[in-house]
Design a protein around this motif. Structure first.
Motif, PDB file in Angstrom:
ATOM      1  N   GLU A   1      10.212   0.308  -1.335  1.00 25.17           N
ATOM      2  CA  GLU A   1       9.702  -0.644  -0.435  1.00 25.17           C
ATOM      3  C   GLU A   1      10.307  -0.438   0.876  1.00 25.17           C
ATOM      4  O   GLU A   1      11.418  -0.444   1.294  1.00 25.17           O
ATOM      5  CB  GLU A   1      10.149  -2.071  -0.820  1.00 25.17           C
ATOM      6  CG  GLU A   1       9.477  -2.418  -2.223  1.00 25.17           C
ATOM      7  CD  GLU A   1       8.221  -2.838  -2.450  1.00 25.17           C
ATOM      8  OE1 GLU A   1       7.576  -3.030  -1.204  1.00 25.17           O
ATOM      9  OE2 GLU A   1       7.409  -2.889  -3.474  1.00 25.17           O
ATOM     10  N   ILE A   2       9.416  -0.436   2.094  1.00 25.64           N
ATOM     11  CA  ILE A   2       9.926  -0.446   3.440  1.00 25.64           C
ATOM     12  C   ILE A   2       8.992  -1.565   4.349  1.00 25.64           C
ATOM     13  O   ILE A   2       8.160  -1.797   3.932  1.00 25.64           O
ATOM     14  CB  ILE A   2       9.635   0.789   4.072  1.00 25.64           C
ATOM     15  CG1 ILE A   2       8.340   1.430   3.938  1.00 25.64           C
ATOM     16  CG2 ILE A   2      10.483   1.724   3.358  1.00 25.64           C
ATOM     17  CD1 ILE A   2       8.058   2.640   5.101  1.00 25.64           C
ATOM     18  N   SER A   3       9.503  -2.186   5.441  1.00 27.24           N
ATOM     19  CA  SER A   3       8.914  -3.309   6.109  1.00 27.24           C
ATOM     20  C   SER A   3       8.355  -2.668   7.353  1.00 27.24           C
ATOM     21  O   SER A   3       7.618  -3.526   7.810  1.00 27.24           O
ATOM     22  CB  SER A   3      10.090  -4.114   6.333  1.00 27.24           C
ATOM     23  OG  SER A   3      11.242  -3.752   6.883  1.00 27.24           O
ATOM     24  N   ASN A   4       8.603  -1.525   7.844  1.00 28.36           N
ATOM     25  CA  ASN A   4       8.017  -1.071   8.982  1.00 28.36           C
ATOM     26  C   ASN A   4       6.803  -0.601   8.770  1.00 28.36           C
ATOM     27  O   ASN A   4       6.465   0.592   8.458  1.00 28.36           O
ATOM     28  CB  ASN A   4       9.120   0.237   9.378  1.00 28.36           C
ATOM     29  CG  ASN A   4       8.505   0.836  10.779  1.00 28.36           C
ATOM     30  OD1 ASN A   4       7.673   0.030  11.499  1.00 28.36           O
ATOM     31  ND2 ASN A   4       9.529   1.625  11.346  1.00 28.36           N
ATOM     32  N   GLY A   5       5.730  -1.744   9.114  1.00 23.13           N
ATOM     33  CA  GLY A   5       4.417  -1.108   8.846  1.00 23.13           C
ATOM     34  C   GLY A   5       3.804  -0.187   9.901  1.00 23.13           C
ATOM     35  O   GLY A   5       2.947   0.595   9.779  1.00 23.13           O
ATOM     36  N   ARG A   6       4.465  -0.161  11.325  1.00 19.23           N
ATOM     37  CA  ARG A   6       4.253   0.739  12.128  1.00 19.23           C
ATOM     38  C   ARG A   6       4.465   2.197  11.886  1.00 19.23           C
ATOM     39  O   ARG A   6       3.924   3.282  12.512  1.00 19.23           O
ATOM     40  CB  ARG A   6       4.820   0.404  13.535  1.00 19.23           C
ATOM     41  CG  ARG A   6       4.442  -0.838  14.204  1.00 19.23           C
ATOM     42  CD  ARG A   6       4.966  -1.107  15.520  1.00 19.23           C
ATOM     43  NE  ARG A   6       6.583  -1.474  15.230  1.00 19.23           N
ATOM     44  CZ  ARG A   6       7.310  -1.585  16.361  1.00 19.23           C
ATOM     45  NH1 ARG A   6       6.863  -1.748  17.798  1.00 19.23           N
ATOM     46  NH2 ARG A   6       8.671  -1.975  16.145  1.00 19.23           N
ATOM     47  N   SER A   7       5.335   2.484  10.928  1.00 23.35           N
ATOM     48  CA  SER A   7       5.521   3.781  10.836  1.00 23.35           C
ATOM     49  C   SER A   7       4.534   4.692  10.013  1.00 23.35           C
ATOM     50  O   SER A   7       4.303   5.854  10.015  1.00 23.35           O
ATOM     51  CB  SER A   7       6.755   3.838   9.580  1.00 23.35           C
ATOM     52  OG  SER A   7       6.379   3.263   8.354  1.00 23.35           O
ATOM     53  N   GLN A   8       3.362   3.663   9.584  1.00 20.78           N
ATOM     54  CA  GLN A   8       2.345   4.434   8.883  1.00 20.78           C
ATOM     55  C   GLN A   8       1.169   4.745   9.929  1.00 20.78           C
ATOM     56  O   GLN A   8       0.145   5.270   9.383  1.00 20.78           O
ATOM     57  CB  GLN A   8       2.048   3.711   7.890  1.00 20.78           C
ATOM     58  CG  GLN A   8       2.904   3.380   6.691  1.00 20.78           C
ATOM     59  CD  GLN A   8       3.560   4.708   6.097  1.00 20.78           C
ATOM     60  OE1 GLN A   8       2.648   5.549   5.737  1.00 20.78           O
ATOM     61  NE2 GLN A   8       4.974   5.030   6.207  1.00 20.78           N
ATOM     62  N   MET A   9       1.309   4.538  11.210  1.00 20.36           N
ATOM     63  CA  MET A   9       0.157   4.711  12.030  1.00 20.36           C
ATOM     64  C   MET A   9       0.021   6.071  12.275  1.00 20.36           C
ATOM     65  O   MET A   9       0.769   7.106  12.404  1.00 20.36           O
ATOM     66  CB  MET A   9       0.652   4.161  13.210  1.00 20.36           C
ATOM     67  CG  MET A   9       0.341   2.662  13.403  1.00 20.36           C
ATOM     68  SD  MET A   9       0.946   1.744  15.239  1.00 20.36           S
ATOM     69  CE  MET A   9      -0.549   2.485  15.963  1.00 20.36           C
TER      70      MET A   9
ATOM     71  N   ARG B   1       0.879  -1.102  -0.033  1.00 21.71           N
ATOM     72  CA  ARG B   1      -0.063  -0.142   0.173  1.00 21.71           C
ATOM     73  C   ARG B   1       0.802   1.298  -0.025  1.00 21.71           C
ATOM     74  O   ARG B   1       1.857   1.275   0.605  1.00 21.71           O
ATOM     75  CB  ARG B   1      -0.823   0.003   1.140  1.00 21.71           C
ATOM     76  CG  ARG B   1      -1.869  -1.153   1.176  1.00 21.71           C
ATOM     77  CD  ARG B   1      -2.714  -1.137   2.343  1.00 21.71           C
ATOM     78  NE  ARG B   1      -3.623   0.081   2.508  1.00 21.71           N
ATOM     79  CZ  ARG B   1      -4.337   0.218   3.395  1.00 21.71           C
ATOM     80  NH1 ARG B   1      -4.491  -0.522   4.653  1.00 21.71           N
ATOM     81  NH2 ARG B   1      -5.058   1.472   3.586  1.00 21.71           N
ATOM     82  N   GLN B   2       0.394   2.324  -0.681  1.00 21.29           N
ATOM     83  CA  GLN B   2       1.068   3.499  -0.722  1.00 21.29           C
ATOM     84  C   GLN B   2       1.178   4.206   0.574  1.00 21.29           C
ATOM     85  O   GLN B   2       0.151   4.253   1.439  1.00 21.29           O
ATOM     86  CB  GLN B   2       0.340   4.628  -1.680  1.00 21.29           C
ATOM     87  CG  GLN B   2       1.123   5.840  -1.833  1.00 21.29           C
ATOM     88  CD  GLN B   2       0.211   6.809  -1.609  1.00 21.29           C
ATOM     89  OE1 GLN B   2      -0.569   7.136  -2.166  1.00 21.29           O
ATOM     90  NE2 GLN B   2       0.873   7.975  -0.545  1.00 21.29           N
ATOM     91  N   GLY B   3       2.329   4.667   1.096  1.00 19.41           N
ATOM     92  CA  GLY B   3       2.387   5.142   2.312  1.00 19.41           C
ATOM     93  C   GLY B   3       2.996   6.642   2.248  1.00 19.41           C
ATOM     94  O   GLY B   3       2.874   7.426   1.369  1.00 19.41           O
ATOM     95  N   HIS B   4       3.575   7.042   3.535  1.00 16.09           N
ATOM     96  CA  HIS B   4       3.845   8.495   3.763  1.00 16.09           C
ATOM     97  C   HIS B   4       5.389   8.423   4.221  1.00 16.09           C
ATOM     98  O   HIS B   4       5.678   7.461   4.747  1.00 16.09           O
ATOM     99  CB  HIS B   4       3.146   9.353   4.541  1.00 16.09           C
ATOM    100  CG  HIS B   4       1.803   9.401   3.846  1.00 16.09           C
ATOM    101  ND1 HIS B   4       1.478  10.503   3.474  1.00 16.09           N
ATOM    102  CD2 HIS B   4       0.519   8.693   4.306  1.00 16.09           C
ATOM    103  CE1 HIS B   4       0.368  10.336   2.974  1.00 16.09           C
ATOM    104  NE2 HIS B   4      -0.371   9.192   3.738  1.00 16.09           N
ATOM    105  N   PRO B   5       6.034   9.396   3.972  1.00 15.25           N
ATOM    106  CA  PRO B   5       5.905  10.705   3.282  1.00 15.25           C
ATOM    107  C   PRO B   5       5.898  10.529   1.703  1.00 15.25           C
ATOM    108  O   PRO B   5       6.617   9.793   1.293  1.00 15.25           O
ATOM    109  CB  PRO B   5       6.986  11.736   3.877  1.00 15.25           C
ATOM    110  CG  PRO B   5       8.158  10.701   3.838  1.00 15.25           C
ATOM    111  CD  PRO B   5       7.610   9.466   4.608  1.00 15.25           C
TER     112      PRO B   5
END
Length: 455
Positions: A432-440, A393-397
């Motif tokens: 691609e990043i693996s840290n899903g928590r970063s998108q909270m 999924r597209q994330g930030h920033p």
């Protein structure tokens, strides 16, 4: 823009590479130049084709040899080394002094014997631009570097046979008109056609767009401007090169490097019930955490967009107030939604910034490392849009290049920049990043408690 002393340097000299040349506009001349440069560097280099090459174009430092098996390949390499020549392999001599090449499988057998194999994998009959037909090019799966070549003499002239390969068929392509001067936009559409050369893109293959025949200072100057129109995230570089041996080679950057961070901190926190950005996490306000991480990054400046309860939010940033990279932007129209904040910020930095990175003020887990990781990829590829992808999924920033500033300035409402990303998806480069928590993000008091429990 970067200037290199040689073609080899511009594509990056490695220990081993299978380099295929496709397109039109002087593939053979480029292969001659690159083979000579690599040979002078002491590399074991060989040349061949998967189509046909003109025997009369073989330079004196090539040892043209007909081979049919691996024993003959090895013998030719040994003989060429002893003579101080570059081996050029072919399978047969045809009419009009044309030398036939090999199947992709056979070229891979040659590649096992050398450091560098240069392969002419496409025919163009002397034209300067080509859109491949369904069966073209004849490309080996072993190709590590793909050079898509075109001649700069196609620009600012009317389309004509001789310049454009397969002219009659090409004339039927939507947007290509016989009676209109060829523009960079026209050529870009043809290069990026669904069935064009970029269908051979893959993660472990470097693709270069090489604009050849840039033989004068005035032509180079105009090509530097035009090259920016050809950006695509699959291109490693856009290279401008002359047919003159030993002339400098230029790699064109499509934009400058100055990136302004824009932190959106103007919202009303309606779902939270009070000003959420001033809530504390480990003794630090949410907005303070986001701004600090941004200031510790490689961003050229950090602009905080204020609106709702601006004084209270700014007070949370007292300890960072004196930082030289920190800027404040007031959004008097914050009630109109996130789009209005993006519009205000981009308008404020548009006179000097080459790109903006949009950072949400309620995402305290976006770290300096994530910001710098997206920045690094953006600066390498100069993509119009660059963002992280987390679990598909597209994330930030998200970074937006200067060409998209007008679209960002025209935003309004609370949808943010999603539409701009959607409309320019072909220009995007993802990280691609693996840290899903970063998108909270922190929208409610429950979100805040959950975040505190997992950090």
């Amino acid at each position: 823009m970067t200037t290199y002393a040689s073609f080899a340097e511009s594509i990056g000299v490695m220990d081993k590479a299978f380099i295929s040349f496709v397109g039109a506009g002087g593939k053979t001349s480029l292969i001659k130049r690159l083979s000579w440069e690599l040979f002078q560097m002491g590399k074991r280099v060989a040349v061949t084709t998967t189509t046909k090459m003109d025997a009369n174009q073989s330079p004196q430092f090539w040892n043209a040899s007909k081979v049919q098996n691996e024993e003959e390949i090895e013998e030719t390499i040994r003989r060429s080394s002893g003579l101080g020549l570059v081996p050029f392999f072919y399978s047969a001599v045809e009419e009009n002094d044309k030398l036939s090449g090999f199947s992709p499988d056979f070229t891979e057998r040659i590649f096992k014997k050398v450091d560098y194999l240069l392969v002419e994998a496409d025919g163009a009959r002397g034209a300067s631009f080509k859109v491949p037909r369904a069966h073209e090019p004849v490309l080996s799966e072993a190709t590590t570097h793909l050079c898509i070549v075109m001649g700069c003499d196609i620009f600012e002239s009317y389309p004509q046979e001789g310049l454009f390969f397969n002219f009659e068929e090409l004339s039927k392509t939507p947007g290509f008109h016989r009676d209109e001067i060829v523009t960079p936009f026209t050529i870009r559409k043809l290069i990026l056609m669904k069935d064009g050369y970029l269908r051979f893109a893959r993660k472990d293959r470097k693709i270069f767009l090489v604009i050849n025949k840039v033989d004068s200072a005035s032509t180079m100057e105009s090509m530097i401007q035009i090259a920016g129109e050809f950006y695509h995230c699959d291109f490693e570089k856009i290279i401008l090169i002359s047919r003159e041996e030993g002339s400098p080679v230029i790699s064109v950057d499509n934009s400058g490097d100055r990136v302004a961070g824009v932190i959106l901190a103007a919202g009303k926190s309606e779902r939270f019930g009070r000003q959420k950005l001033c809530e504390k996490i480990e003794g630090e306000a949410i907005i303070g955490r986001v701004v600090r991480q941004s200031l510790e990054s490689k961003l050229d400046s950090v602009c905080v967009v204020l609106g709702y309860e601006a004084k209270q939010v700014r007070k949370c940033l007292d300890l960072l107030e004196s930082h030289p990279a920190l800027m404040w932007i007031n959004n008097p129209n914050f009630e109109r939604g996130m789009g209005s904040s993006i519009s205000e910020a981009v308008s404020a930095v548009s006179s000097w910034a080459d790109a903006v990175m949009i950072i949400l003020g309620d995402m305290p887990a976006i770290t300096t490392d994530i910001i710098d990781g997206v920045l690094e990829v953006y600066k390498k590829y100069k993509s119009k849009i660059c963002y992280p992808v987390v679990e598909g999924r597209q994330g930030h920033p998200v970074i937006f290049r200067k060409e998209l500033f007008p679209d960002l300035i025209s935003l309004s409402g609370d949808t943010g920049a999603h539409k701009v990303i959607e409309l320019n998806a072909e220009w995007a480069k993802v990280v691609e990043i693996s840290n899903g928590r970063s998108q909270m993000d922190i929208d409610t008091a429950e979100d805040l408690e959950k975040f505190k429990s997992i950090i």
